[in-house]
Design an enzyme around this catalytic site. Structure first.
Site, PDB file in Angstrom:
ATOM      1  CE  LYS A 206     -22.310   5.709 -23.141  1.00  0.00           C
ATOM      2  NZ  LYS A 206     -23.539   6.501 -22.928  1.00  0.00           N
TER       3      LYS A 206
ATOM      4  CG  PHE B  83      -6.211  -2.387   6.072  1.00  0.00           C
ATOM      5  CD1 PHE B  83      -7.406  -2.261   6.761  1.00  0.00           C
ATOM      6  CD2 PHE B  83      -5.122  -1.644   6.490  1.00  0.00           C
ATOM      7  CE1 PHE B  83      -7.517  -1.416   7.854  1.00  0.00           C
ATOM      8  CE2 PHE B  83      -5.215  -0.793   7.574  1.00  0.00           C
ATOM      9  CZ  PHE B  83      -6.421  -0.676   8.269  1.00  0.00           C
TER      10      PHE B  83
ATOM     11  CB  ILE C 203       0.534  -0.276  -4.276  1.00  0.00           C
ATOM     12  CG1 ILE C 203      -0.036   0.220  -5.605  1.00  0.00           C
ATOM     13  CG2 ILE C 203       1.158   0.875  -3.489  1.00  0.00           C
ATOM     14  CD1 ILE C 203      -1.206   1.169  -5.452  1.00  0.00           C
ATOM     15  CG  LEU C 204       1.347  -3.851   1.225  1.00  0.00           C
ATOM     16  CD1 LEU C 204       1.973  -2.688   1.985  1.00  0.00           C
ATOM     17  CD2 LEU C 204       0.112  -4.366   1.959  1.00  0.00           C
TER      18      LEU C 204
ATOM     19  CG  ASP D 136      -6.706  -7.319  -6.866  1.00  0.00           C
ATOM     20  OD1 ASP D 136      -5.822  -6.714  -6.222  1.00  0.00           O
ATOM     21  OD2 ASP D 136      -7.599  -8.006  -6.330  1.00  0.00           O
TER      22      ASP D 136
ATOM     23  CG  ASN E 190     -12.841  -0.826  -4.431  1.00  0.00           C
ATOM     24  OD1 ASN E 190     -13.038   0.002  -3.553  1.00  0.00           O
ATOM     25  ND2 ASN E 190     -11.636  -1.007  -4.987  1.00  0.00           N
TER      26      ASN E 190
ATOM     27  CE  LYS F 188      -0.976  -8.207  -0.820  1.00  0.00           C
ATOM     28  NZ  LYS F 188      -0.818  -7.745  -2.202  1.00  0.00           N
TER      29      LYS F 188
ATOM     30  CE  LYS G  98      -5.293  -9.924   0.312  1.00  0.00           C
ATOM     31  NZ  LYS G  98      -6.315  -8.858   0.369  1.00  0.00           N
TER      32      LYS G  98
ATOM     33  N   PRO H 142      -0.066  -3.275 -10.864  1.00  0.00           N
ATOM     34  CG  PRO H 142       0.941  -1.183 -10.658  1.00  0.00           C
ATOM     35  CD  PRO H 142      -0.031  -1.937 -11.509  1.00  0.00           C
TER      36      PRO H 142
END
Length: 402
Positions: A288, A325, A309-310, A278, A210, A343, A339, A307
């Site tokens: 390749k 965030f 993480i947060l 995600d 990203n 979370k 969230k 997974p």
């Protein structure tokens, strides 16, 4: 240790004989790594030339309230947002009086009203003027409003008098300016911060990622270290130098980042500023991938969830104070609240990355922080370094209350 490294300081120069010391002050601030923009009053220009301070600061000196060269001719607003600290040296009796009355009749006084950065004043005047009840009342008023007074010192004065009213020497003023960034709010605490993007391999030459630059997370790490914390920064692939006094762990994928975070525990505060992918490809091709010369068909990738993480760290029995965030392009508050709840977070920083000029790959940001009671605190658009210091102070307050 250069506590002023990369700090943005607006130096205001008032109309007093002590203005000759401002040249040395600019040099001292820059020697400590600060960026300095100088604002001069009309009186200040009578004692030292703008050209001198321009040469020493490396930037044009700001003189006029409405500057045709500034964006929208609103130079005071641009400087107010840019500054991490406004230091006025010398601060004359006239300047103290005008600031105490909240006047905005020149660039410097308007800037002081417009900024949310700390403001420090180095008084410089004749000893009788300093002792006058009006000046003393103005100084008390300004101190009560949160402006900091550096001095004055006592000694012989240009007029031949002896007494209080001398401006502090440049070396001491630079030291006091540095003290403005040494809060120590998180002394003895361990802060774990994630930053940057993650990369999920498709084949040996391609990956999913990203636009995150890591700048916000790195600014938070620097601000937390300034506040006295022991900082562990787990970063995805970015091109940023490691902040001073920060332990950095470089990772690539989301699973790498989770493992690094778990290895860094326990911590007191977790700030998850990374933009974690995600999903990842279910299988990574060993060679390749080639397009078929006989087909116009597209390529189908089977993705699986990474997974969280947060959520994983915030659900632990020994969970740290957890800050997430939410970087969104629409329905910002709605998605941020979701969230926050799902979370199990203490705070969430909501960031509208659809707004031009803020968020990913930019130098500025504007965010809101939402707590468990759905109370929202807004932080206006400004440089990411300044936003980071504001956020760290806010997080430290909420951590102390938890």
């Amino acid at each position: 240790m250069q506590r002023l490294y990369r700090k943005r300081i607006v130096l205001g120069v008032g109309g007093g004989i002590a203005a000759y010391k401002s040249a040395e002050l600019v040099r001292r601030l820059r020697d400590q790594g600060a960026q300095v923009h100088v604002v001069m009053t009309r009186g200040g220009r009578e004692f030292i030339t703008p050209l001198t301070l321009q040469a020493l600061s490396g930037h044009p000196v700001h003189l006029d309230l409405l500057d045709p060269a500034a964006e929208a001719a609103m130079g005071h607003i641009e400087l107010a947002k840019w500054a991490d600290l406004v230091l006025i040296a010398p601060a004359t009796a006239d300047l103290l009086a005008r600031l105490a009355q909240g006047m905005a009749d020149d660039l410097l006084t308007a800037l002081v009203l417009a900024t949310d950065a700390p403001v420090a004043l180095a008084p410089a005047m004749n000893q009788a003027m300093w002792r006058d009840p009006a000046t003393q009342a103005n100084a008390r008023t300004l101190a009560e409003r949160g402006l900091r007074l550096f001095g004055p010192a006592e000694g012989s004065q240009a007029c031949g008098d002896v007494g209080p009213g001398r401006m502090l020497e440049p070396a001491e003023l630079a030291e006091r300016a540095a003290d403005c960034f040494a809060g120590g709010r998180l002394t003895g605490r361990h802060v774990l911060i994630t930053a940057g993007p993650t990369r999920e391999d498709i084949d040996p030459v391609r990956y999913i990622s990203n636009h995150s630059s890591g700048k916000m997370g790195f600014a938070l790490a620097e601000a937390a270290a300034e506040a006295g914390a022991r900082v562990t920064l787990v970063s995805g692939p970015v091109h940023l130098p490691t902040p001073d006094r920060v332990e950095r762990i470089d990772v690539i994928s989301a699973r790498d980042m989770l493992a690094a975070c778990e290895a860094a525990l326990p911590c007191d505060i977790l700030i998850a500023a990374a933009a974690v992918a995600d999903y990842r490809p279910q299988a990574v091709a060993p060679q390749k991938l080639k397009k078929s010369p006989d087909s116009d068909d597209g390529l189908i990738l089977q993705l699986v969830r990474n997974p969280d993480i947060l959520a994983t760290l915030a659900q632990r029995a020994d969970r740290p104070f957890s800050v997430g965030f939410a970087a969104e392009t629409e329905n910002l508050r709605e998605y941020a609240l979701r969230k926050l709840k799902t979370k199990n977070l203490d705070l969430i920083v909501a960031n509208d990355v659809a707004t031009p000029g803020i968020g990913f790959n930019s130098e500025e940001n504007a965010v809101s922080v939402i707590d468990r009671a759905q109370r929202e605190t807004r932080f206006a658009r400004t440089g990411k370094g300044k936003i980071a210091r504001q956020l760290i102070a806010f997080i430290a307050d909420r951590f102390d209350q938890a």
